[in-house]
Design a protein around this motif. Structure first.
Motif, PDB file in Angstrom:
ATOM      1  N   GLY A  41      37.341  -4.881  55.704  1.00  0.00           N
ATOM      2  CA  GLY A  41      38.381  -4.002  55.314  1.00  0.00           C
ATOM      3  C   GLY A  41      38.975  -3.137  56.283  1.00  0.00           C
ATOM      4  N   ILE A  42      40.121  -2.233  56.168  1.00  0.00           N
ATOM      5  CA  ILE A  42      40.584  -1.381  56.882  1.00  0.00           C
ATOM      6  C   ILE A  42      39.827   0.010  56.644  1.00  0.00           C
ATOM      7  CG2 ILE A  42      42.753  -2.528  57.802  1.00  0.00           C
ATOM      8  CD1 ILE A  42      44.096  -0.800  55.633  1.00  0.00           C
ATOM      9  N   GLU A  43      39.142   0.076  55.668  1.00  0.00           N
ATOM     10  CA  GLU A  43      38.211   1.268  55.357  1.00  0.00           C
ATOM     11  C   GLU A  43      37.098   0.701  55.316  1.00  0.00           C
ATOM     12  OE1 GLU A  43      41.218   3.950  52.576  1.00  0.00           O
ATOM     13  OE2 GLU A  43      41.088   1.707  51.993  1.00  0.00           O
ATOM     14  N   ASP A  44      36.141   1.838  54.932  1.00  0.00           N
ATOM     15  CA  ASP A  44      34.744   1.388  54.486  1.00  0.00           C
ATOM     16  C   ASP A  44      34.424   0.233  53.638  1.00  0.00           C
ATOM     17  OD1 ASP A  44      33.967   2.671  57.059  1.00  0.00           O
ATOM     18  OD2 ASP A  44      33.521   4.332  56.001  1.00  0.00           O
ATOM     19  N   CYS A  45      34.850  -0.721  53.487  1.00  0.00           N
ATOM     20  CA  CYS A  45      34.728  -1.775  52.565  1.00  0.00           C
ATOM     21  C   CYS A  45      35.038  -3.040  53.052  1.00  0.00           C
ATOM     22  CB  CYS A  45      35.689  -1.560  51.317  1.00  0.00           C
ATOM     23  SG  CYS A  45      37.298  -1.898  51.687  1.00  0.00           S
ATOM     24  N   ILE A  46      34.491  -4.293  52.275  1.00  0.00           N
ATOM     25  CA  ILE A  46      34.708  -5.553  52.539  1.00  0.00           C
ATOM     26  C   ILE A  46      35.679  -6.041  51.564  1.00  0.00           C
ATOM     27  CG2 ILE A  46      33.525  -7.939  52.346  1.00  0.00           C
ATOM     28  CD1 ILE A  46      30.877  -6.437  53.412  1.00  0.00           C
ATOM     29  N   TYR A  47      36.805  -6.858  52.073  1.00  0.00           N
ATOM     30  CA  TYR A  47      37.506  -7.531  51.520  1.00  0.00           C
ATOM     31  C   TYR A  47      37.293  -9.029  50.884  1.00  0.00           C
ATOM     32  CZ  TYR A  47      41.097  -4.181  52.992  1.00  0.00           C
ATOM     33  OH  TYR A  47      41.970  -3.001  53.340  1.00  0.00           O
ATOM     34  N   LEU A  48      37.602  -9.221  49.870  1.00  0.00           N
ATOM     35  CA  LEU A  48      37.493 -10.718  49.190  1.00  0.00           C
ATOM     36  C   LEU A  48      38.623 -11.208  48.875  1.00  0.00           C
ATOM     37  CD1 LEU A  48      34.442  -9.808  46.669  1.00  0.00           C
ATOM     38  CD2 LEU A  48      34.228 -10.367  49.138  1.00  0.00           C
ATOM     39  N   SER A  72      52.509 -11.187  71.882  1.00  0.00           N
ATOM     40  CA  SER A  72      53.002 -10.567  72.961  1.00  0.00           C
ATOM     41  C   SER A  72      52.614  -9.049  72.852  1.00  0.00           C
ATOM     42  CB  SER A  72      54.602 -10.724  73.300  1.00  0.00           C
ATOM     43  OG  SER A  72      55.318 -10.318  72.292  1.00  0.00           O
ATOM     44  N   LYS A  73      52.226  -8.584  71.808  1.00  0.00           N
ATOM     45  CA  LYS A  73      52.181  -7.131  71.371  1.00  0.00           C
ATOM     46  C   LYS A  73      50.466  -7.034  71.410  1.00  0.00           C
ATOM     47  CE  LYS A  73      56.515  -5.752  69.363  1.00  0.00           C
ATOM     48  NZ  LYS A  73      56.939  -4.970  68.192  1.00  0.00           N
ATOM     49  N   SER A  74      49.854  -6.160  72.033  1.00  0.00           N
ATOM     50  CA  SER A  74      48.541  -6.065  71.822  1.00  0.00           C
ATOM     51  C   SER A  74      48.056  -5.578  70.625  1.00  0.00           C
ATOM     52  CB  SER A  74      48.095  -5.222  73.072  1.00  0.00           C
ATOM     53  OG  SER A  74      48.431  -4.011  72.761  1.00  0.00           O
ATOM     54  N   GLN A  75      48.837  -4.710  69.557  1.00  0.00           N
ATOM     55  CA  GLN A  75      48.093  -4.455  68.561  1.00  0.00           C
ATOM     56  C   GLN A  75      48.021  -5.483  67.579  1.00  0.00           C
ATOM     57  OE1 GLN A  75      51.223  -1.266  67.784  1.00  0.00           O
ATOM     58  NE2 GLN A  75      52.453  -2.756  66.602  1.00  0.00           N
ATOM     59  N   ASN A  76      49.216  -6.709  67.938  1.00  0.00           N
ATOM     60  CA  ASN A  76      49.097  -7.630  67.009  1.00  0.00           C
ATOM     61  C   ASN A  76      47.902  -8.613  67.074  1.00  0.00           C
ATOM     62  OD1 ASN A  76      51.552  -6.676  65.922  1.00  0.00           O
ATOM     63  ND2 ASN A  76      52.743  -8.371  66.850  1.00  0.00           N
ATOM     64  N   ARG A  77      47.645  -8.786  68.471  1.00  0.00           N
ATOM     65  CA  ARG A  77      46.382  -9.617  68.794  1.00  0.00           C
ATOM     66  C   ARG A  77      45.142  -8.596  68.394  1.00  0.00           C
ATOM     67  NH1 ARG A  77      48.951  -9.216  73.815  1.00  0.00           N
ATOM     68  NH2 ARG A  77      47.676  -8.156  74.608  1.00  0.00           N
ATOM     69  N   MET A  78      45.226  -7.390  68.468  1.00  0.00           N
ATOM     70  CA  MET A  78      44.004  -6.711  67.908  1.00  0.00           C
ATOM     71  C   MET A  78      43.613  -6.924  66.390  1.00  0.00           C
ATOM     72  SD  MET A  78      43.288  -2.830  68.209  1.00  0.00           S
ATOM     73  CE  MET A  78      41.906  -2.543  69.050  1.00  0.00           C
ATOM     74  N   LEU A  79      44.847  -6.819  65.637  1.00  0.00           N
ATOM     75  CA  LEU A  79      44.898  -7.119  63.961  1.00  0.00           C
ATOM     76  C   LEU A  79      44.204  -8.580  63.803  1.00  0.00           C
ATOM     77  CD1 LEU A  79      48.096  -5.699  63.051  1.00  0.00           C
ATOM     78  CD2 LEU A  79      45.956  -4.900  62.090  1.00  0.00           C
TER      79      LEU A  79
END
Length: 148
Positions: free
Chosen positions: A38-45, A64-71
């Motif tokens: 997850g984006i906090e200290d958790c796991i998503y199911l 083309s956007k580095s932030q999208n590739r990172m996500l």
């Protein structure tokens, strides 16, 4: 059909990394589901259906956007196909447990389209039941268009 996962459940992870998924959440997740950081200290199911929706949205992000590739990398590289055994358990891989600080005691919450697995300590830090949090939620609702 999408399920509205909800509730809060206290469980523990055994020495082999197995976690019992509460029956009320199993109904919405299905026998096979996807686990990711997850984006906090958790796991998503995510149920397979909800994971497909989520990854479709990720796929629509421009490469083309580095932030999208990172996500995309973040969620996809940490994703694990999971199944529930006959005793209602699934295994949380050691690397995911380590990344979010899960050792033994956990809190599993339903959060709409997904469930979240938190270490009990991290969940306690969020203090979702504190007076300050309730006051913040009230203020956010007053500022939103959400009718409650």
């Amino acid at each position: 059909m999408s399920k509205n996962l909800r509730g809060k459940f206290y469980h523990s992870v055994d020495g082999k990394g197995r976690l019992i998924i509460p029956a009320k959440l199993r109904d919405g997740l299905g026998t096979d589901f996807v686990m990711t950081l997850g984006i906090e200290d958790c796991i998503y199911l995510y149920s397979e259906e909800e994971w497909e929706k989520f990854t479709q949205h990720l796929g629509e992000l421009a490469n083309s956007k580095s932030q999208n590739r990172m996500l995309k990398r973040y969620f996809q590289s940490n994703a694990v196909d999971c199944s529930i055994d006959s005793q209602g358990r699934t295994v949380i891989p050691a690397d995911l447990r380590e990344d979010v600080g899960i050792d033994k005691d956990v809190v599993i919450i339903g959060n709409g389209e997904k469930a979240e697995v938190w270490s009990a300590a991290a969940w306690q830090e969020t203090r979702m039941d504190s007076k300050e949090t309730r006051e913040s939620i009230r203020a956010m609702l007053e500022e939103s268009d959400l009718d409650f």
